[in-house]
Write an enzyme that holds these catalytic residues in place. Structure first.
Site, PDB file in Angstrom:
ATOM      1  N   GLY A  24       0.694  -1.135   0.051  1.00 43.00           N
ATOM      2  CA  GLY A  24       0.204  -0.058   0.045  1.00 43.00           C
ATOM      3  C   GLY A  24       0.852   1.231   0.006  1.00 43.00           C
ATOM      4  O   GLY A  24       1.987   1.197   0.353  1.00 43.00           O
ATOM      5  N   PHE A  28       2.754   9.417   4.076  1.00 44.62           N
ATOM      6  CA  PHE A  28       4.047   9.404   4.550  1.00 44.62           C
ATOM      7  C   PHE A  28       4.908   8.467   3.626  1.00 44.62           C
ATOM      8  O   PHE A  28       6.196   8.693   4.044  1.00 44.62           O
ATOM      9  CB  PHE A  28       4.287   9.239   5.979  1.00 44.62           C
ATOM     10  CG  PHE A  28       3.154   9.822   6.964  1.00 44.62           C
ATOM     11  CD1 PHE A  28       2.986  11.211   6.651  1.00 44.62           C
ATOM     12  CD2 PHE A  28       2.483   9.090   7.833  1.00 44.62           C
ATOM     13  CE1 PHE A  28       1.791  12.125   7.309  1.00 44.62           C
ATOM     14  CE2 PHE A  28       1.471   9.758   8.629  1.00 44.62           C
ATOM     15  CZ  PHE A  28       1.336  11.237   8.271  1.00 44.62           C
ATOM     16  N   ASP A 140      -7.454   7.256  18.752  1.00 45.15           N
ATOM     17  CA  ASP A 140      -7.778   7.190  17.459  1.00 45.15           C
ATOM     18  C   ASP A 140      -8.347   5.941  17.124  1.00 45.15           C
ATOM     19  O   ASP A 140      -8.113   5.428  16.101  1.00 45.15           O
ATOM     20  CB  ASP A 140      -6.763   7.758  16.380  1.00 45.15           C
ATOM     21  CG  ASP A 140      -7.211   8.067  15.014  1.00 45.15           C
ATOM     22  OD1 ASP A 140      -8.409   8.401  14.958  1.00 45.15           O
ATOM     23  OD2 ASP A 140      -6.409   8.254  14.228  1.00 45.15           O
TER      24      ASP A 140
END
Length: 523
Positions: A24, A28, A140
């Site tokens: 993937g 970044f 998160d």
């Protein structure tokens, strides 16, 4: 650190890892699959460009993720094995997880059946509880940050917004995804930490059970008003037990919100809870060194045991012996996490030929008189046991004159084509299972190849869903099928065991599984 070797399609190496395909590409950098050169274990390597993370002002985020992941060793938290730095890039060597995001799973399947949703939720709570006990709050949690392995087990990932908790101190940073953020977070209030993760877990549980979010709106101020109100729709199909858990985890007042202890003690949560998810402190002693792993490392790295022990005691995460030890240990723990995962596995190919020839085949226990002169194939204890055994009434099996190794290879081919899972007891005996996609129950059966006479072999089908010892379990048989190979025939023979398969649905599922396997063998 990086080098290329070989000719033609050159291999790229980072440290002791051979890089493979790209899994993937993110903001970044990219993630590639890689193989650890000495142990052969697959890992994922996250490649972060230093200049890019500096430009995006996420150096602190990356540093926190690395610091926190280094602390953790939990079956449902993504593992960080090593960090390799170069002047231009940072390479994070992590556990390879092949199943994608939980978010995509929910999108594909919609609302999940209660048992499956509970299984995911139990794993998530186990991992989050582990974080909290190590004084880390994730901040998160959302389905996009929950990865699934090839067996659909959850792996908590992306600790970039996590933070360390300190007794007596509060956090106040507003972070995370709005739909999963607690009321106190979006209001800019102080919070201790665990309670915001618990709110997010409540939202995730709702998404698992309903396929939608409890609080949603394209207009962010309206979304925030909904979250602060704490009012959400409760579909009629949800049972009262899970509704009470949802309402407790999605309490606007953090003081009244469920704690980890309360979630773990909730009746809905405790149902079918695997014991490995919340082990006692005595269950895992990290100070005990696994001698089998040490020996394996000595063989592969050509070092003596003193060097391995020295590397482990030094606790240096950059030492190759230390890394190899924990890679092998983590792969071992992953397979031994629970009894369910110990007993069965998805195999991609039959056992090697050396295994297929390692022990003699048993003659069929009810064909002993024909076998008295074939002593080299007999277990000496079988005949004495069979003499006293009561003859059973039914056999369901396939009889063949093919070579026994050929029969077993055909069985493995058929099982693989049907996506069955199996455990090899020995080269002639296999335990097989298949999960019912509706009930989520496993149907289990035993396949054992017996020698009937000098030319014939019987592949015997037995149900393992009775709760009896597999060796005592019997199953009725009937019907017919095309032969799997030349010289084969379906063998249905008389038995007289009563109450053999327990509940009717087990009987039907057992026969369906047998029929599918016989048809696959006949192709």
């Amino acid at each position: 650190m990086a080098d290329k070797s070989g000719s033609g399609s050159a291999q790229v190496k980072i440290g002791h890892y051979i890089l493979g395909d790209t899994l993937g590409v993110g903001t970044f950098g990219k993630v590639k699959i890689a193989t650890h050169q000495m142990t052969g274990h697959k890992v994922a390597v996250k490649i972060l460009n230093r200049q890019k993370i500096k430009n995006l002002d996420v150096v602190g985020k990356i540093r926190r993720e690395i610091q926190n992941l280094k602390l953790f060793r939990h079956p449902h938290i993504i593992k960080l094995y090593q960090v390799i730095s170069t002047p231009t890039d940072i390479f994070m060597v992590m556990e390879h997880v092949a199943g994608g995001e939980l978010f995509d799973y929910i999108v594909k399947h919609g609302r999940l059946k209660e048992p499956e949703a509970r299984r995911f939720f139990q794993q998530i709570i186990s991992g989050v509880d582990y974080c909290h006990r190590h004084m880390v709050v994730h901040r998160d949690l959302k389905p996009e940050n929950l990865l699934l392995d090839s067996s659909n087990n959850v792996k908590i990932a992306d600790f970039g917004l996590s933070n360390m908790m300190t007794d007596g101190e509060f956090l106040r940073t507003s972070c995370g995804s709005p739909n999963y953020a607690a009321p106190e977070v979006i209001s800019g209030k102080l919070y201790a930490g665990p309670e915001v993760d618990i709110w997010s877990c409540g939202v995730i549980l709702y998404a698992l059970l309903c396929g939608t979010l409890p609080f949603d709106d394209e207009h962010v101020p309206t979304l925030f008003r909904k979250i602060k109100s704490g009012i959400f729709a409760i579909p009629e199909y949800l049972n009262k037990e899970v509704v009470s858990l949802l309402c407790h985890t999605l309490q606007v007042d953090p003081v009244k919100r469920a704690t980890m202890k309360e979630i773990r003690e909730h009746e809905w949560f405790k149902k079918d809870l695997p014991s490995y998810l919340f082990p006692s402190s005595s269950d895992h002693d990290a100070s005990i060194i696994n001698t089998d792993i040490v020996k394996e490392i000595c063989e592969k790295f050509n070092v003596d045991e003193r060097e391995v022990h020295k590397a482990l005691l030094a606790d240096n995460p950059h030492d190759q012996l230390y890394i190899a030890y924990h890679l092998i240990m983590d792969n071992m723990i992953m397979h031994e996490a629970s009894k369910e995962y110990q007993d069965f596995f998805s195999a991609s190919s039959p056992p090697p030929e050396s295994f297929m020839a390692s022990s003699p085949m048993r003659p069929h226990p009810e064909r002993m008189p024909e076998m008295k002169n074939i002593s080299h194939t007999l277990d000496p204890t079988v005949e004495s046991r069979a003499a006293h055994a009561k003859k059973a009434k039914w056999h369901l099996g396939i009889r063949s004159q093919s070579k026994p190794q050929d029969i077993m290879h055909e069985v493995y081919r058929a099982m693989k084509s049907l996506d069955y899972e199996w455990k090899v007891v020995n080269q002639w005996h296999i335990k097989v299972r298949k999960k019912n996609p509706v009930s989520l129950r496993y149907t289990r059966l035993s396949l054992q190849l017996y020698q009937v006479d000098q030319k014939s072999f019987l592949l015997d089908f037995k149900s393992l869903n009775t709760g009896q010892d597999p060796g005592d379990t019997t199953s009725p048989g009937g019907g017919s099928s095309s032969p799997p190979s030349s010289g084969s025939q379906l063998s249905i023979e008389d038995r007289d065991d009563a109450g053999m398969l327990g509940q009717p649905h087990h009987t039907l599922e057992f026969f369906e599984m047998c029929a599918s396997l016989i048809c696959a063998l006949a192709r």
